[in-house]
Design a protein around this motif. Sequence first.
Motif, PDB file in Angstrom:
ATOM      1  N   MET A   1      40.821  48.047  21.013  1.00 33.26           N
ATOM      2  CA  MET A   1      40.793  48.942  22.898  1.00 33.26           C
ATOM      3  C   MET A   1      39.337  49.129  23.097  1.00 33.26           C
ATOM      4  SD  MET A   1      42.564  52.877  23.133  1.00 33.26           S
ATOM      5  CE  MET A   1      44.408  51.504  23.018  1.00 33.26           C
ATOM      6  N   THR A   2      39.058  49.112  24.118  1.00 33.18           N
ATOM      7  CA  THR A   2      37.781  49.762  24.602  1.00 33.18           C
ATOM      8  C   THR A   2      37.528  51.471  24.703  1.00 33.18           C
ATOM      9  OG1 THR A   2      36.033  49.682  26.363  1.00 33.18           O
ATOM     10  CG2 THR A   2      38.746  49.664  26.655  1.00 33.18           C
ATOM     11  N   THR A   3      36.171  51.108  24.773  1.00 31.82           N
ATOM     12  CA  THR A   3      36.031  52.678  24.008  1.00 31.82           C
ATOM     13  C   THR A   3      35.350  53.861  24.989  1.00 31.82           C
ATOM     14  OG1 THR A   3      33.990  52.089  23.450  1.00 31.82           O
ATOM     15  CG2 THR A   3      34.825  52.157  21.516  1.00 31.82           C
ATOM     16  N   VAL A   4      34.953  52.834  26.389  1.00 30.49           N
ATOM     17  CA  VAL A   4      35.078  53.549  27.811  1.00 30.49           C
ATOM     18  C   VAL A   4      36.188  52.995  28.968  1.00 30.49           C
ATOM     19  CG1 VAL A   4      33.348  53.387  30.013  1.00 30.49           C
ATOM     20  CG2 VAL A   4      32.345  53.268  27.166  1.00 30.49           C
ATOM     21  N   PHE A   5      36.954  54.121  28.870  1.00 29.96           N
ATOM     22  CA  PHE A   5      38.167  53.939  29.898  1.00 29.96           C
ATOM     23  C   PHE A   5      37.504  53.602  31.699  1.00 29.96           C
ATOM     24  CE2 PHE A   5      41.245  55.944  33.064  1.00 29.96           C
ATOM     25  CZ  PHE A   5      42.078  55.028  32.981  1.00 29.96           C
ATOM     26  N   LYS A   6      37.715  53.556  32.436  1.00 31.45           N
ATOM     27  CA  LYS A   6      37.246  53.209  34.163  1.00 31.45           C
ATOM     28  C   LYS A   6      38.412  53.599  35.273  1.00 31.45           C
ATOM     29  CE  LYS A   6      32.887  50.976  33.197  1.00 31.45           C
ATOM     30  NZ  LYS A   6      32.012  49.630  32.915  1.00 31.45           N
ATOM     31  N   ARG A   7      38.063  54.344  35.748  1.00 32.08           N
ATOM     32  CA  ARG A   7      39.440  54.421  37.232  1.00 32.08           C
ATOM     33  C   ARG A   7      38.570  54.123  38.052  1.00 32.08           C
ATOM     34  NH1 ARG A   7      44.148  53.412  37.412  1.00 32.08           N
ATOM     35  NH2 ARG A   7      44.443  54.467  35.518  1.00 32.08           N
ATOM     36  N   GLU A   8      38.728  53.775  38.969  1.00 32.48           N
ATOM     37  CA  GLU A   8      38.295  52.734  40.629  1.00 32.48           C
ATOM     38  C   GLU A   8      38.991  54.223  41.586  1.00 32.48           C
ATOM     39  OE1 GLU A   8      39.291  50.006  42.020  1.00 32.48           O
ATOM     40  OE2 GLU A   8      37.258  48.741  42.024  1.00 32.48           O
ATOM     41  N   MET A   9      38.688  55.134  42.262  1.00 29.24           N
ATOM     42  CA  MET A   9      38.802  56.582  43.104  1.00 29.24           C
ATOM     43  C   MET A   9      38.114  56.286  44.570  1.00 29.24           C
ATOM     44  SD  MET A   9      38.411  59.142  40.582  1.00 29.24           S
ATOM     45  CE  MET A   9      38.732  59.102  38.957  1.00 29.24           C
ATOM     46  N   ARG A  10      38.748  56.146  45.875  1.00 24.70           N
ATOM     47  CA  ARG A  10      38.117  56.067  47.599  1.00 24.70           C
ATOM     48  C   ARG A  10      37.722  57.527  47.584  1.00 24.70           C
ATOM     49  NH1 ARG A  10      36.331  52.073  49.104  1.00 24.70           N
ATOM     50  NH2 ARG A  10      38.038  50.628  49.038  1.00 24.70           N
ATOM     51  N   ILE A  11      36.784  57.469  48.583  1.00 24.24           N
ATOM     52  CA  ILE A  11      35.913  59.249  48.708  1.00 24.24           C
ATOM     53  C   ILE A  11      36.865  59.118  49.929  1.00 24.24           C
ATOM     54  CG2 ILE A  11      34.256  60.388  49.538  1.00 24.24           C
ATOM     55  CD1 ILE A  11      34.295  60.310  46.440  1.00 24.24           C
ATOM     56  N   TYR A  12      37.240  60.219  50.545  1.00 21.94           N
ATOM     57  CA  TYR A  12      38.550  60.471  51.463  1.00 21.94           C
ATOM     58  C   TYR A  12      37.821  61.427  52.629  1.00 21.94           C
ATOM     59  CZ  TYR A  12      42.230  57.472  49.486  1.00 21.94           C
ATOM     60  OH  TYR A  12      43.049  56.421  48.889  1.00 21.94           O
ATOM     61  N   TRP A  13      38.025  61.892  53.378  1.00 20.92           N
ATOM     62  CA  TRP A  13      37.738  62.809  54.451  1.00 20.92           C
ATOM     63  C   TRP A  13      37.611  64.226  53.825  1.00 20.92           C
ATOM     64  CZ3 TRP A  13      33.874  62.671  57.724  1.00 20.92           C
ATOM     65  CH2 TRP A  13      34.063  61.272  58.725  1.00 20.92           C
ATOM     66  N   GLU A  14      38.324  64.496  53.012  1.00 26.02           N
ATOM     67  CA  GLU A  14      38.651  66.089  52.481  1.00 26.02           C
ATOM     68  C   GLU A  14      37.590  66.271  51.272  1.00 26.02           C
ATOM     69  OE1 GLU A  14      42.433  64.271  49.311  1.00 26.02           O
ATOM     70  OE2 GLU A  14      42.673  65.481  51.195  1.00 26.02           O
ATOM     71  N   ASP A  15      37.336  65.101  50.803  1.00 19.30           N
ATOM     72  CA  ASP A  15      36.377  65.090  49.519  1.00 19.30           C
ATOM     73  C   ASP A  15      35.097  65.529  49.581  1.00 19.30           C
ATOM     74  OD1 ASP A  15      38.387  63.662  47.407  1.00 19.30           O
ATOM     75  OD2 ASP A  15      37.454  62.250  48.485  1.00 19.30           O
ATOM     76  N   THR A  16      34.636  64.924  51.214  1.00 18.21           N
ATOM     77  CA  THR A  16      33.388  65.248  51.930  1.00 18.21           C
ATOM     78  C   THR A  16      32.711  66.932  52.662  1.00 18.21           C
ATOM     79  OG1 THR A  16      33.890  64.491  54.168  1.00 18.21           O
ATOM     80  CG2 THR A  16      33.042  63.015  52.360  1.00 18.21           C
ATOM     81  N   ASP A  17      31.656  66.939  53.033  1.00 13.34           N
ATOM     82  CA  ASP A  17      31.283  67.905  54.242  1.00 13.34           C
ATOM     83  C   ASP A  17      31.355  67.357  55.238  1.00 13.34           C
ATOM     84  OD1 ASP A  17      29.115  66.397  53.987  1.00 13.34           O
ATOM     85  OD2 ASP A  17      27.818  67.788  52.889  1.00 13.34           O
ATOM     86  N   ALA A  18      30.987  67.680  56.641  1.00 14.45           N
ATOM     87  CA  ALA A  18      30.809  67.630  57.505  1.00 14.45           C
ATOM     88  C   ALA A  18      30.156  66.498  57.802  1.00 14.45           C
ATOM     89  CB  ALA A  18      30.552  68.335  58.599  1.00 14.45           C
ATOM     90  N   GLY A  19      29.352  65.965  57.206  1.00 12.74           N
ATOM     91  CA  GLY A  19      27.926  65.092  57.169  1.00 12.74           C
ATOM     92  C   GLY A  19      28.981  64.278  56.582  1.00 12.74           C
ATOM     93  N   GLY A  20      29.897  63.715  55.724  1.00 18.83           N
ATOM     94  CA  GLY A  20      30.737  62.971  55.166  1.00 18.83           C
ATOM     95  C   GLY A  20      29.894  62.359  53.662  1.00 18.83           C
ATOM     96  N   VAL A  21      29.372  63.668  53.251  1.00 19.38           N
ATOM     97  CA  VAL A  21      28.703  63.805  52.044  1.00 19.38           C
ATOM     98  C   VAL A  21      29.594  64.061  51.258  1.00 19.38           C
ATOM     99  CG1 VAL A  21      26.772  63.998  50.020  1.00 19.38           C
ATOM    100  CG2 VAL A  21      26.485  63.252  53.068  1.00 19.38           C
ATOM    101  N   VAL A  22      30.319  63.902  49.853  1.00 20.62           N
ATOM    102  CA  VAL A  22      30.524  64.282  48.709  1.00 20.62           C
ATOM    103  C   VAL A  22      30.647  65.676  48.307  1.00 20.62           C
ATOM    104  CG1 VAL A  22      31.429  63.838  46.833  1.00 20.62           C
ATOM    105  CG2 VAL A  22      32.004  62.109  47.756  1.00 20.62           C
ATOM    106  N   PHE A  23      31.057  66.813  48.785  1.00 21.23           N
ATOM    107  CA  PHE A  23      30.710  68.074  48.012  1.00 21.23           C
ATOM    108  C   PHE A  23      30.687  67.825  46.296  1.00 21.23           C
ATOM    109  CE2 PHE A  23      32.473  72.044  46.638  1.00 21.23           C
ATOM    110  CZ  PHE A  23      31.419  72.620  47.335  1.00 21.23           C
ATOM    111  N   TYR A  24      29.410  68.410  46.406  1.00 19.99           N
ATOM    112  CA  TYR A  24      29.432  67.998  44.575  1.00 19.99           C
ATOM    113  C   TYR A  24      30.429  68.772  43.765  1.00 19.99           C
ATOM    114  CZ  TYR A  24      28.959  73.117  43.546  1.00 19.99           C
ATOM    115  OH  TYR A  24      28.925  74.733  43.594  1.00 19.99           O
ATOM    116  N   ALA A  25      31.380  69.716  44.018  1.00 18.50           N
ATOM    117  CA  ALA A  25      32.232  70.196  43.138  1.00 18.50           C
ATOM    118  C   ALA A  25      33.551  68.950  42.866  1.00 18.50           C
ATOM    119  CB  ALA A  25      32.740  71.751  43.193  1.00 18.50           C
TER     120      ALA A  25
END
Length: 143
Positions: free
Chosen positions: A1-25
């Motif tokens: 079994m691999t020791t590092v698990f990976k999952r893909e995630m897309r960035i949506y509007w709700e994840d970003t600020d007004a400039g389209g950058v992901v909010f740190y939290a």
Amino acid sequence: MTTVFKREMRIYWEDTDAGGVVFYANYLKFFERARTEWLRELGFSQELMRLQDGVMFVVGSTQTRYLRPARLDDLLQVSVELREMGRASMLLFQQAFCGERLLAEGEIRIACVKSQSGSAQHSDLLPTRMPAALTRALEPLNP
């Protein structure tokens, strides 16, 4: 079994600020989602553990470094790696990448606590041992 698990995630509007950058939290949300999917891949539903075993996980501490921004529509790869396992907690190392670019990384300590669902004592959430089946599943991943 691999020791590092990976999952893909897309960035949506709700994840970003007004400039389209992901909010740190939001990186903490991405890390949480990856941990949940990691447990699912190991065969464990957090809701079933809460209902059947009377336990749930809470974040005890985080230490996160933010290196580069993610932006709207980016496809991230978020990893989970077990660094340390105790009887009632585990230390995980997580990273978020966009392609080859490391965006954020952190260590998250997760504690297993008694779930008092529906009880007035719900806020007590006392530490307890992880379910034996989960401990067995994690043992091969424990460094």
